[in-house]
Design an enzyme around this catalytic site. Sequence first.
Site, short mmCIF file in Angstrom:
data_model
loop_
_atom_site.label_atom_id
_atom_site.label_comp_id
_atom_site.label_asym_id
_atom_site.label_seq_id
_atom_site.Cartn_x
_atom_site.Cartn_y
_atom_site.Cartn_z
N ASP A 192 0.83 -1.21 0.00
CA ASP A 192 0.00 0.00 0.00
C ASP A 192 0.86 1.26 0.00
O ASP A 192 1.95 1.28 -0.59
CB ASP A 192 -0.95 -0.05 1.22
N HIS A 230 -3.82 5.38 3.99
CA HIS A 230 -4.61 4.23 3.56
C HIS A 230 -4.03 2.91 4.07
O HIS A 230 -4.74 2.07 4.65
CB HIS A 230 -4.62 4.31 2.03
N SER A 402 -11.58 -1.04 -0.49
CA SER A 402 -10.29 -0.94 0.19
C SER A 402 -10.34 -1.48 1.61
O SER A 402 -9.34 -1.99 2.11
CB SER A 402 -9.87 0.53 0.31
#
Length: 646
Positions: A192, A230, A402
Amino acid sequence: MKFAPFVGLLVGSLAGLGTSSLHSRDHDSNDYYVLHLDRSTNPDHVASRLRLRNEGQLGELADHFIFRAPKADHDVVRREVMERRKRSLGGTDILDAVKSSHKQKLRAPMQKRVIPPPPRGFFPRQRPADKAAEDKALKEQMLVMETLGIKDPIFKEQWHLFNPVQLGQDVNVTGVWLAGVTGKNATVAMVDDGLDMNSRDLKPNYYAFGSWDFNDNRAEPRPTLDDDKHGTRCAGEVSAAKNDVCGVGVAYDSKIAGIRILSKQITDADEAAAMNYDYQHNQIYSCSWGPPDDGKSMDAPSLLIRKAMLNGVQKGRNGLGSIYVFATGNGAPSDDNCNFDGYTNSIYSISVGAIDREGLHPYYSEKCSAQLVVTYSSGSGDAIHTTDVGENQCYNGHGGTSAAAPLAAGVFALALEVRPDLSWRDMQYITLASAVPVDLEDGEYQPTTMGKQYSHTFGYGKVDAYALVETAKTWKNVKPQAWFFSPWLHVKKEIPQGDQGLSVNFKVTKKMLEEANLERLEHVTVTMNVEHTQRGDLSVDLISPDNVISHISAVRKLDKSDQGYNDWTFMSVAHWGESGVGTWTIIIRDTQVNDQKGTFIDWHLKLWGESIDASKAKPLPMPTDEDDADHDATTTATPTVVTTSP
Ligand SMILES: *[C@@H]1O[C@H](CO)[C@@H](O)[C@H](O)[C@H]1NC(C)=O
Ligand SMILES: *[C@@H]1O[C@H](CO)[C@@H](O)[C@H](O)[C@H]1NC(C)=O
């Protein structure tokens, strides 16, 4: 960071890595090439013949090396190799050992699959609460917290783990924890935009050895950009520790690594190395990203990345295979479909879509026949509550597909604690075998041969951690993989417009599958060539001998591309458990009556599954640039126009 070469070698061999990942890249002054060389050749000799510098093996890809050259506009390797072939003076030249060469280009990173804004006029459905049942559930929650010693301040907000309001709308994990299964000895790598290993929620479980920052070439995947949140949020869902910070991960005793690739431009070579990083110890790669979910893109991983994923399933975890988990994508409002994304529709990845806390399909989650399961994420007025970047920071708005993929990855970590011997294919079997169908009224489920229900919206249903771990406990490992490939099937016929479709078929006999050593099906892929002046008008169904229908391609209103399908591979998991014997039918439709027309050129059916005789099974060869290129070795199929409506 600069290592002297011998230090690089030492660290590299300690980590079991190619040394190349420890060299820092300088794309301003250098070009980088990936050369695939004949096994017997010394890469240093090839490098010196080309007057380039060998920077070492590319990640874990055997016989692939990174060569560095001073920056130039042209492809210096190709030029030399072509020169050699053109002169063709006979004799031998070390350049004859170059099987392929790819000059690396920095490109935009893949996109994170965060929550898209809700469409206008969107109102989540509400369900009435049952006060008595809610009180009972709250008591149960208290008991779980007391028994397990959970004092994490936001645990009660983590409805995806225990939902006292919408009863049953959670991953059903507390019973697994109470049985002592919390992800011990299992390792998940979050591929990520980084991972804040200084967060006190992640620090206890942080696995430094399996972590690397491919964007800034350093050992720690620490977030640096404002937007690098994220990966940390996803990591919290898996591995946030049971302590006094935020909440807990679904596998709160699992180890978590961070592999940073989404924060800057990257090369295919680095992305390929990332997908195999420390792959003997990183067991699960959680990937909440992909090509843009804009309803127009149709992108697949490049050859090097596809090689790395195959390498991962063949050699990762000592041959049991790396487990790749991908978010299906958030492009549903733009009619996007996860079969137009070559990462999610790879047979090597477990594609995970989303449901929300009401157990409903959220407006963003994409449909497709490659989707295996769904799990909880944002929608119906709430989102996932997890760890954030910072020493003691929490986040209450994590969502999109996600947030679904890491939750599933964490549940797979629980399964690996009890059964570390599961292969990558066993994990797919267990996932679909234990999935629980949701929203039966609206899910458009169809019964499948193995007695399950399949929906293009929900896959085989939602992940139930308890059911998944129970299934894992007694699972009998499946035999190795086998496959059957049809020849290229020529069609070359204009596609009629409207509800009519053009139907073609191919008959698979028992003998063909016996010769292919193929006992029963898992994945089915169809590679197609279609010329069309407006690609989004097309839809394609694949109908199996057992009459299970996969909508392998669907209409995408925004996709105005005139490029058609070029050797594009669609995938379906809906035929799992079928024998494969009988007639397979493709129906392609040009759904819009307009001036945009097209021709179905050819197709190629591939059936993948479990072998009959394990001793005869062999590993799939690495893909090459020439795969699927042999369009001449074809059989002519007889197309028929059908008039069934879509
Ligand atoms: C959820 O977990 C409980 C144990 O905590 C179990 O009794 C129940 O069967 C599980 N649900 C499913 C669908 O397996
Ligand atoms: C973790 O794995 C190692 C190696 O496979 C094994 O020796 C050890 O017993 C495992 N520990 C636990 C807690 O399962």
